[in-house]
Enzyme design. Structure first.
Site, PDB file in Angstrom:
ATOM      1  N   HIS A 143      20.722   7.176  -1.343  1.00 44.48           N
ATOM      2  CA  HIS A 143      19.481   7.645  -0.901  1.00 44.48           C
ATOM      3  C   HIS A 143      19.073   8.527  -1.790  1.00 44.48           C
ATOM      4  O   HIS A 143      17.631   8.797  -1.972  1.00 44.48           O
ATOM      5  CB  HIS A 143      19.648   8.364   0.663  1.00 44.48           C
ATOM      6  N   GLU A 144      19.807   9.667  -2.087  1.00 45.70           N
ATOM      7  CA  GLU A 144      19.424  10.906  -2.871  1.00 45.70           C
ATOM      8  C   GLU A 144      19.000  10.322  -4.422  1.00 45.70           C
ATOM      9  O   GLU A 144      18.107  10.740  -5.062  1.00 45.70           O
ATOM     10  CB  GLU A 144      20.519  11.802  -3.002  1.00 45.70           C
ATOM     11  N   HIS A 147      15.686   8.709  -4.474  1.00 38.83           N
ATOM     12  CA  HIS A 147      14.704   9.734  -4.717  1.00 38.83           C
ATOM     13  C   HIS A 147      14.214   9.966  -6.108  1.00 38.83           C
ATOM     14  O   HIS A 147      12.947   9.839  -6.475  1.00 38.83           O
ATOM     15  CB  HIS A 147      15.001  11.000  -4.012  1.00 38.83           C
ATOM     16  N   GLU A 206      10.831   9.129   2.219  1.00 37.59           N
ATOM     17  CA  GLU A 206      12.155   9.233   2.991  1.00 37.59           C
ATOM     18  C   GLU A 206      12.590   7.679   3.154  1.00 37.59           C
ATOM     19  O   GLU A 206      13.852   7.202   3.003  1.00 37.59           O
ATOM     20  CB  GLU A 206      12.263  10.125   4.103  1.00 37.59           C
TER      21      GLU A 206
END
Length: 276
Positions: A143-144, A147, A206
């Site tokens: 997820h990070e 980004h 997100e």
């Protein structure tokens, strides 16, 4: 149009010219910004910084963080985090072209992890019990890293610049109003921008990072169903501590679980390919 009252005084009114000029400048900001195509979703975006500027800023921030935090360099936690980072970076492949991946494990009770532009990753030891498994950690780190790949920070910079220009234009259009009138209207407009533009924009990022990150973890050979379990645990840990979704930069944990379950057939297909 006459804006004077019967006594010859100028009545409070909105000036059109500052709004028009602000609109033209916003158009210039948008059209002169760099175009970017998300390598996973195919969506086209505009960004406020070049990849080189992003990488330089990310490296500067990373060095500053390491100077302030206690990084651990050996042990089981470091081995697991490093292994996950390597597998994810390999799965990301050309999507991360130009990135110099580097990961640090920081000794802290913070339940947090992040990836800076250019590929500098920080994982706090406090998140490891919540991640629970290596696949759970892959969901967090994927997820990070997503980004950074999606250049969300650079997209937000452009959005903030255009929002600020719009607010300045509106403020200039109200110069004939009283201070109290200006303050009331600017407060209403600021709240409208916050809840109507800025927060939904952040929640969209997100959700996009959830999709991309779970795709990457599946390609790296991690069971994507672990991402659902991760957010269920996050929801249990954060029960009653988060603002309602409309007032938050993040989707609610229940929304994230629902979206991941809807996307699961796509993730499963990638996971099965990775297992062959």
């Amino acid at each position: 149009m006459d804006f004077r009252d019967e006594n010859g005084r100028v009545r409070p009114h909105i000036k059109i010219l500052p709004v028009v000029l602000a609109g033209l400048f916003i158009l210039f900001q948008f059209l002169s910004s760099e175009k970017f195509t998300n390598p996973v979703t195919g969506e086209k975006h505009r960004v406020g910084m070049s990849p080189q500027q992003e990488a330089a800023l990310g490296l500067q921030s990373y060095q500053q963080i390491l100077s302030q935090e206690h990084a651990i360099t050996s042990g089981k936690d470091v081995e697991i985090v490093t292994r996950v980072a390597q597998r994810l970076a390999s799965a990301i492949g050309q999507d991360g072209e130009g990135f110099q991946w580097e990961v640090s494990v920081l000794q802290s009770q913070q339940v947090n992890a992040f990836c800076l532009p250019g590929g500098k990753i920080c994982v706090y030891t406090g998140i490891l019990p919540v991640a629970k498994t290596e696949a759970g950690l892959a969901a967090v780190m994927g997820h990070e890293m997503a980004h950074a790949i999606a250049r969300h920070g650079s997209q937000r910079i452009l959005q903030q610049q255009m929002t600020q220009t719009a607010m300045l234009g509106v403020q200039g259009s109200m110069s004939n109003m009283s201070y109290e009138q200006q303050r009331t209207l600017m407060g209403l407009l600021g709240a409208g921008a916050q809840y109507g533009v800025i927060l939904p924009f952040s929640r969209k990022h997100e959700s996009e990072a959830d999709y991309m990150g779970t795709m990457y973890m599946a390609r790296a050979g991690y069971d994507p169903r672990e991402a659902v379990e991760l957010w269920k645990r996050m929801g249990q840990d954060n029960q009653g501590q988060k603002p309602p979704e409309y007032a938050s930069t993040h989707p609610s944990d229940s929304t994230r679980v629902r979206q991941l379950e809807e996307w699961m057939p796509t993730f499963e297909a990638e996971y099965q390919k990775a297992k062959k």
